[in-house]
Design a protein around this motif. Structure first.
Motif, PDB file in Angstrom:
ATOM      1  N   ASN A  78     -13.243  -3.993  -3.316  1.00  0.00           N
ATOM      2  CA  ASN A  78     -12.702  -3.291  -4.470  1.00  0.00           C
ATOM      3  C   ASN A  78     -12.570  -4.254  -5.645  1.00  0.00           C
ATOM      4  O   ASN A  78     -12.680  -5.472  -5.488  1.00  0.00           O
ATOM      5  CB  ASN A  78     -11.375  -2.595  -4.139  1.00  0.00           C
ATOM      6  CG  ASN A  78     -10.214  -3.552  -3.998  1.00  0.00           C
ATOM      7  OD1 ASN A  78      -9.785  -4.166  -4.986  1.00  0.00           O
ATOM      8  ND2 ASN A  78      -9.685  -3.702  -2.786  1.00  0.00           N
ATOM      9  N   MET A 127     -12.059  -3.528   5.469  1.00  0.00           N
ATOM     10  CA  MET A 127     -13.036  -3.144   4.449  1.00  0.00           C
ATOM     11  C   MET A 127     -12.417  -3.180   3.052  1.00  0.00           C
ATOM     12  O   MET A 127     -13.098  -2.922   2.055  1.00  0.00           O
ATOM     13  CB  MET A 127     -13.568  -1.734   4.724  1.00  0.00           C
ATOM     14  CG  MET A 127     -14.306  -1.580   6.025  1.00  0.00           C
ATOM     15  SD  MET A 127     -15.879  -2.486   6.037  1.00  0.00           S
ATOM     16  CE  MET A 127     -16.568  -1.862   7.580  1.00  0.00           C
ATOM     17  N   GLN A 155     -16.869   1.510  -1.405  1.00  0.00           N
ATOM     18  CA  GLN A 155     -15.775   1.984  -0.565  1.00  0.00           C
ATOM     19  C   GLN A 155     -16.211   3.160   0.311  1.00  0.00           C
ATOM     20  O   GLN A 155     -15.799   3.261   1.478  1.00  0.00           O
ATOM     21  CB  GLN A 155     -14.587   2.346  -1.449  1.00  0.00           C
ATOM     22  CG  GLN A 155     -13.934   1.116  -2.062  1.00  0.00           C
ATOM     23  CD  GLN A 155     -13.065   1.419  -3.251  1.00  0.00           C
ATOM     24  OE1 GLN A 155     -12.582   2.540  -3.423  1.00  0.00           O
ATOM     25  NE2 GLN A 155     -12.850   0.428  -4.095  1.00  0.00           N
ATOM     26  N   ARG A 156     -17.067   4.014  -0.229  1.00  0.00           N
ATOM     27  CA  ARG A 156     -17.583   5.134   0.561  1.00  0.00           C
ATOM     28  C   ARG A 156     -18.409   4.615   1.740  1.00  0.00           C
ATOM     29  O   ARG A 156     -18.244   5.066   2.874  1.00  0.00           O
ATOM     30  CB  ARG A 156     -18.417   6.036  -0.346  1.00  0.00           C
ATOM     31  CG  ARG A 156     -18.855   7.342   0.285  1.00  0.00           C
ATOM     32  CD  ARG A 156     -19.270   8.366  -0.767  1.00  0.00           C
ATOM     33  NE  ARG A 156     -20.050   7.787  -1.835  1.00  0.00           N
ATOM     34  CZ  ARG A 156     -19.647   7.705  -3.105  1.00  0.00           C
ATOM     35  NH1 ARG A 156     -18.444   8.139  -3.438  1.00  0.00           N
ATOM     36  NH2 ARG A 156     -20.429   7.191  -4.034  1.00  0.00           N
ATOM     37  N   ALA A 196     -17.026   1.726   8.857  1.00  0.00           N
ATOM     38  CA  ALA A 196     -15.852   1.542   9.709  1.00  0.00           C
ATOM     39  C   ALA A 196     -15.788   2.611  10.790  1.00  0.00           C
ATOM     40  O   ALA A 196     -15.496   2.311  11.960  1.00  0.00           O
ATOM     41  CB  ALA A 196     -14.585   1.568   8.860  1.00  0.00           C
ATOM     42  N   SER A 197     -16.065   3.850  10.431  1.00  0.00           N
ATOM     43  CA  SER A 197     -16.034   4.935  11.413  1.00  0.00           C
ATOM     44  C   SER A 197     -17.056   4.700  12.522  1.00  0.00           C
ATOM     45  O   SER A 197     -16.757   4.863  13.712  1.00  0.00           O
ATOM     46  CB  SER A 197     -16.310   6.272  10.710  1.00  0.00           C
ATOM     47  OG  SER A 197     -16.338   7.330  11.635  1.00  0.00           O
ATOM     48  N   GLY A 234     -18.136   1.661   3.052  1.00  0.00           N
ATOM     49  CA  GLY A 234     -17.205   0.968   3.935  1.00  0.00           C
ATOM     50  C   GLY A 234     -16.512   1.915   4.900  1.00  0.00           C
ATOM     51  O   GLY A 234     -16.342   1.600   6.086  1.00  0.00           O
ATOM     52  N   ARG A 235     -16.117   3.088   4.419  1.00  0.00           N
ATOM     53  CA  ARG A 235     -15.463   4.066   5.295  1.00  0.00           C
ATOM     54  C   ARG A 235     -16.431   4.569   6.367  1.00  0.00           C
ATOM     55  O   ARG A 235     -16.057   4.702   7.539  1.00  0.00           O
ATOM     56  CB  ARG A 235     -14.921   5.235   4.463  1.00  0.00           C
ATOM     57  CG  ARG A 235     -13.709   4.873   3.610  1.00  0.00           C
ATOM     58  CD  ARG A 235     -13.055   6.100   3.027  1.00  0.00           C
ATOM     59  NE  ARG A 235     -13.908   6.781   2.059  1.00  0.00           N
ATOM     60  CZ  ARG A 235     -13.923   6.507   0.753  1.00  0.00           C
ATOM     61  NH1 ARG A 235     -13.138   5.565   0.268  1.00  0.00           N
ATOM     62  NH2 ARG A 235     -14.713   7.192  -0.058  1.00  0.00           N
ATOM     63  N   ALA A 236     -17.668   4.827   5.953  1.00  0.00           N
ATOM     64  CA  ALA A 236     -18.660   5.315   6.922  1.00  0.00           C
ATOM     65  C   ALA A 236     -18.975   4.244   7.960  1.00  0.00           C
ATOM     66  O   ALA A 236     -19.090   4.529   9.158  1.00  0.00           O
ATOM     67  CB  ALA A 236     -19.934   5.751   6.189  1.00  0.00           C
ATOM     68  N   THR A 250      -8.343  -0.386  12.469  1.00  0.00           N
ATOM     69  CA  THR A 250      -8.066  -0.450  11.027  1.00  0.00           C
ATOM     70  C   THR A 250      -6.565  -0.330  10.781  1.00  0.00           C
ATOM     71  O   THR A 250      -6.139  -0.065   9.654  1.00  0.00           O
ATOM     72  CB  THR A 250      -8.820   0.663  10.273  1.00  0.00           C
ATOM     73  OG1 THR A 250      -8.521   1.924  10.861  1.00  0.00           O
ATOM     74  CG2 THR A 250     -10.326   0.425  10.308  1.00  0.00           C
TER      75      THR A 250
END
Length: 296
Positions: free
Chosen positions: A229, A225, A190-191, A197-198, A193-195, A210
């Motif tokens: 999970n 993303m 998930q970490r 996505a940004s 995925g956030r990076a 998003t």
């Protein structure tokens, strides 16, 4: 006269298919027997992608024009030769089916399962995903936009030291996946995925969002993303979608994205075999490309 029952034997295991003439895709003329025979034929190619994973079944008891539902918990009457695995949930557990034999896919067809969905972690390490997925869900019918963004996702993953694989979802979009070979947990996924996505939102501000609300997306592709999970799933490779024409979730080579005839529903219950005969399975060596997610 309707056929009362159909017996399909796969690698020594026989599955009885009742009401085989029932049309599950009425306008396309695709019957329950067609569904069962498809999963019999595709089994050798498909099973490696679903084996040793929790499976969620999407069932349509009266066909795709009726009501469908997701079945996670395995009924007691399912045969003992279909293994189960328990996943924890709030207040208890869910017993998912596990596929380790092509006959299980045929049995699912007997249960009017159109699309098997899979989890992204193996059953022996449910806290360690071995797949990372970028789900591109378009808001408009513009495959050029979808293609352009998918290639951008590939480039971003490769810059992170990961190899990217692509599949047509058989619905509207594209999945870009990378196999994971380290000890990454769901927080790591998930970490990352956030990076990612940004980075992608910065590169494609007019093409990606998003925003969960469809009304707020405009013409932009939804960058999802959330598949990464513990409880999430994706439609299994080579699974059929509950859409007229019986389109198939199809792994493809990246070069196929550039072909004019390519859309998210390019291959169906019949033509996917022609593709396999001509080009083979593009994910056959995917496991060899497994890498850990980048640190940080």
């Amino acid at each position: 006269m309707a056929t009362a029952k159909l017996a399909i034997t796969v690698d020594g295991r026989t599955v009885s298919v009742s009401n085989p003439d029932k049309l599950l895709f009425p306008r396309s003329g695709v019957s329950k027997a067609d569904l069962a025979r498809y999963y019999e034929r595709i089994g050798a190619v498909m099973v490696p992608y679903v084996r040793n994973r929790p499976v969620t079944l999407v069932r349509y008891p009266t066909g795709i024009e009726g009501e469908g539902f997701f079945q996670k918990n395995t009924p007691d009457h399912y045969p003992d030769w279909i293994p189960r695995v328990e996943l924890e949930k709030k207040g208890g557990v869910v017993r998912h089916c596990v596929v380790d034999h092509p006959a299980a896919l045929v049995y699912f067809a007997q249960q009017n399962v159109i699309t098997p969905h899979i989890g992204l972690a193996p059953i022996d390490r449910l806290d360690r995903p071995d797949l990372f997925v970028v789900d591109l869900d378009p808001s408009q019918d513009d495959f050029d936009q979808l293609r352009r963004v998918a290639v951008g996702v590939r480039e971003a993953l490769e810059r992170a030291g990961l190899e990217a694989f692509v599949q047509l979802t058989g619905s509207k979009g594209i999945h870009v996946l990378t196999p994971l070979g380290g000890d990454d947990d769901w927080d790591d996924a998930q970490r990352f995925g956030r990076a990612l996505a940004s980075l992608l939102l910065d590169r494609f501000p007019d093409d990606l969002t998003t925003e969960f609300s469809k009304a707020e997306r405009g013409d932009r592709i939804y960058l999802d993303m959330a598949r990464n999970n513990y409880q999430a799933t994706i439609a299994a490779p080579y699974g059929i979608r509950a859409i007229e024409g019986a389109p198939v979730v199809t792994p493809i080579d990246w070069s196929e994205l550039d072909e004019p005839e390519t859309t998210a529903r390019r291959y169906d219950i019949h033509t996917v075999f022609e593709r396999l005969e001509r080009r083979g399975d593009p994910w056959a060596d995917m496991a060899a490309a497994a890498r850990p997610l980048p640190a940080g």
